[in-house]
Motif scaffolding. Structure first.
Motif, PDB file in Angstrom:
ATOM      1  N   PRO A  32       0.808  -1.143   0.112  1.00 40.33           N
ATOM      2  CA  PRO A  32       0.046  -0.002   0.088  1.00 40.33           C
ATOM      3  C   PRO A  32       0.890   1.248   0.070  1.00 40.33           C
ATOM      4  CG  PRO A  32      -0.594  -1.437   2.049  1.00 40.33           C
ATOM      5  CD  PRO A  32       0.598  -2.211   1.133  1.00 40.33           C
ATOM      6  N   ALA A  33       0.238   2.258  -0.724  1.00 41.37           N
ATOM      7  CA  ALA A  33       1.151   3.491  -0.536  1.00 41.37           C
ATOM      8  C   ALA A  33       1.261   4.335   0.691  1.00 41.37           C
ATOM      9  CB  ALA A  33       0.416   4.340  -1.492  1.00 41.37           C
ATOM     10  N   ARG A  34       2.563   4.950   1.332  1.00 41.13           N
ATOM     11  CA  ARG A  34       2.661   5.400   2.329  1.00 41.13           C
ATOM     12  C   ARG A  34       1.800   6.752   2.429  1.00 41.13           C
ATOM     13  NH1 ARG A  34       8.995   5.256   3.595  1.00 41.13           N
ATOM     14  NH2 ARG A  34       9.340   3.309   3.498  1.00 41.13           N
ATOM     15  N   LEU A  35       1.357   6.988   3.428  1.00 38.24           N
ATOM     16  CA  LEU A  35       0.506   8.281   3.686  1.00 38.24           C
ATOM     17  C   LEU A  35       1.349   9.423   3.813  1.00 38.24           C
ATOM     18  CD1 LEU A  35      -2.065   6.934   6.356  1.00 38.24           C
ATOM     19  CD2 LEU A  35      -2.640   7.296   3.976  1.00 38.24           C
ATOM     20  N   ALA A  36       1.012  10.696   3.457  1.00 34.84           N
ATOM     21  CA  ALA A  36       1.955  11.716   3.446  1.00 34.84           C
ATOM     22  C   ALA A  36       1.980  12.081   4.854  1.00 34.84           C
ATOM     23  CB  ALA A  36       1.186  12.947   2.553  1.00 34.84           C
ATOM     24  N   ARG A  37       3.199  12.646   5.307  1.00 39.48           N
ATOM     25  CA  ARG A  37       3.329  13.037   6.836  1.00 39.48           C
ATOM     26  C   ARG A  37       2.689  14.492   6.946  1.00 39.48           C
ATOM     27  NH1 ARG A  37       9.476  13.298   8.953  1.00 39.48           N
ATOM     28  NH2 ARG A  37       8.989  11.173   9.304  1.00 39.48           N
ATOM     29  N   ALA A  38       2.101  14.514   8.080  1.00 37.56           N
ATOM     30  CA  ALA A  38       1.506  15.681   8.276  1.00 37.56           C
ATOM     31  C   ALA A  38       2.445  16.826   8.562  1.00 37.56           C
ATOM     32  CB  ALA A  38       0.412  15.639   9.547  1.00 37.56           C
ATOM     33  N   PRO A  39       1.942  17.971   8.178  1.00 37.28           N
ATOM     34  CA  PRO A  39       2.954  19.263   8.354  1.00 37.28           C
ATOM     35  C   PRO A  39       3.322  19.649   9.737  1.00 37.28           C
ATOM     36  CG  PRO A  39       1.052  19.997   7.574  1.00 37.28           C
ATOM     37  CD  PRO A  39       0.693  18.683   7.608  1.00 37.28           C
ATOM     38  N   VAL A  40       4.134  20.050  10.135  1.00 36.72           N
ATOM     39  CA  VAL A  40       4.805  20.474  11.621  1.00 36.72           C
ATOM     40  C   VAL A  40       4.010  21.704  12.097  1.00 36.72           C
ATOM     41  CG1 VAL A  40       6.505  21.085  13.205  1.00 36.72           C
ATOM     42  CG2 VAL A  40       6.822  19.680  11.231  1.00 36.72           C
ATOM     43  N   SER A  41       3.278  21.552  13.077  1.00 33.22           N
ATOM     44  CA  SER A  41       2.281  22.587  13.507  1.00 33.22           C
ATOM     45  C   SER A  41       3.152  23.559  14.429  1.00 33.22           C
ATOM     46  CB  SER A  41       1.248  21.925  14.744  1.00 33.22           C
ATOM     47  OG  SER A  41       1.729  21.327  15.786  1.00 33.22           O
ATOM     48  N   ARG A  42       2.576  24.611  14.796  1.00 29.14           N
ATOM     49  CA  ARG A  42       2.947  25.846  15.528  1.00 29.14           C
ATOM     50  C   ARG A  42       3.390  25.347  16.877  1.00 29.14           C
ATOM     51  NH1 ARG A  42       0.104  31.507  14.082  1.00 29.14           N
ATOM     52  NH2 ARG A  42       0.452  31.472  12.019  1.00 29.14           N
ATOM     53  N   ARG A  43       2.562  24.427  17.531  1.00 32.52           N
ATOM     54  CA  ARG A  43       2.942  23.959  18.874  1.00 32.52           C
ATOM     55  C   ARG A  43       4.303  23.244  18.705  1.00 32.52           C
ATOM     56  NH1 ARG A  43      -1.578  20.929  22.213  1.00 32.52           N
ATOM     57  NH2 ARG A  43      -2.325  23.235  22.588  1.00 32.52           N
ATOM     58  N   GLN A  44       4.423  22.362  17.924  1.00 32.76           N
ATOM     59  CA  GLN A  44       5.626  21.615  17.844  1.00 32.76           C
ATOM     60  C   GLN A  44       6.967  22.424  17.426  1.00 32.76           C
ATOM     61  OE1 GLN A  44       4.410  18.951  14.482  1.00 32.76           O
ATOM     62  NE2 GLN A  44       4.308  17.128  15.931  1.00 32.76           N
ATOM     63  N   TYR A  45       6.838  23.510  16.682  1.00 32.56           N
ATOM     64  CA  TYR A  45       7.923  24.513  16.518  1.00 32.56           C
ATOM     65  C   TYR A  45       8.058  25.069  17.682  1.00 32.56           C
ATOM     66  CZ  TYR A  45       8.418  24.619  11.255  1.00 32.56           C
ATOM     67  OH  TYR A  45       8.557  24.105  10.030  1.00 32.56           O
ATOM     68  N   ALA A  46       7.114  25.430  18.585  1.00 30.00           N
ATOM     69  CA  ALA A  46       7.121  26.106  20.018  1.00 30.00           C
ATOM     70  C   ALA A  46       7.967  25.340  20.816  1.00 30.00           C
ATOM     71  CB  ALA A  46       5.912  26.716  20.528  1.00 30.00           C
ATOM     72  N   TYR A  47       7.495  23.880  20.880  1.00 25.74           N
ATOM     73  CA  TYR A  47       8.439  22.863  21.570  1.00 25.74           C
ATOM     74  C   TYR A  47       9.740  22.790  21.408  1.00 25.74           C
ATOM     75  CZ  TYR A  47       4.017  21.163  23.769  1.00 25.74           C
ATOM     76  OH  TYR A  47       2.610  21.269  24.611  1.00 25.74           O
ATOM     77  N   GLY A  48       9.878  22.627  20.131  1.00 26.14           N
ATOM     78  CA  GLY A  48      11.340  22.487  19.747  1.00 26.14           C
ATOM     79  C   GLY A  48      12.270  23.793  20.031  1.00 26.14           C
ATOM     80  N   ALA A  49      11.544  24.824  19.896  1.00 20.40           N
ATOM     81  CA  ALA A  49      12.368  26.140  19.973  1.00 20.40           C
ATOM     82  C   ALA A  49      12.737  26.355  21.580  1.00 20.40           C
ATOM     83  CB  ALA A  49      11.778  27.349  19.606  1.00 20.40           C
ATOM     84  N   THR A  50      11.567  25.778  22.410  1.00 22.07           N
ATOM     85  CA  THR A  50      11.793  25.738  23.838  1.00 22.07           C
ATOM     86  C   THR A  50      12.835  24.963  24.232  1.00 22.07           C
ATOM     87  OG1 THR A  50       9.405  26.306  24.225  1.00 22.07           O
ATOM     88  CG2 THR A  50      10.751  25.493  26.099  1.00 22.07           C
ATOM     89  N   ILE A  51      12.917  23.971  23.706  1.00 24.95           N
ATOM     90  CA  ILE A  51      13.940  22.766  24.029  1.00 24.95           C
ATOM     91  C   ILE A  51      15.275  23.363  23.770  1.00 24.95           C
ATOM     92  CG2 ILE A  51      14.865  20.354  23.749  1.00 24.95           C
ATOM     93  CD1 ILE A  51      12.433  20.438  25.464  1.00 24.95           C
ATOM     94  N   ALA A  52      15.361  23.758  22.551  1.00 28.13           N
ATOM     95  CA  ALA A  52      16.614  24.287  21.965  1.00 28.13           C
ATOM     96  C   ALA A  52      17.266  25.448  22.733  1.00 28.13           C
ATOM     97  CB  ALA A  52      16.743  24.797  20.497  1.00 28.13           C
TER      98      ALA A  52
END
Length: 65
Positions: A32-52
């Motif tokens: 079966p074909a792979r599903l497209a990955r969902a785009p990164v949300s603003r919350r995920q960007y905020a978590y990543g920036a906070t951890i950095a």
């Protein structure tokens, strides 16, 4: 147990009634074909920036401390 020597080509394969369909020749098997990955949300960007920022602050404190 002694193996007998190879004495010719192997017998031809025949489909079994009620068995799985044969796989195609080659190195790829259909799947079966792979599903497209969902785009990164603003919350995920905020978590990543906070951890950095936390890691950067801890690194600076470790170097200067």
């Amino acid at each position: 147990m002694r193996e007998r020597p190879h004495d010719g080509p192997l017998p031809a394969a025949h489909p079994m009634p009620g068995g799985r369909p044969p796989q195609p020749d080659g190195d790829r098997v259909p799947c079966p074909a792979r599903l497209a990955r969902a785009p990164v949300s603003r919350r995920q960007y905020a978590y990543g920036a906070t951890i950095a920022v936390v890691v950067l602050v801890l690194l600076v404190l470790g170097v200067l401390g």
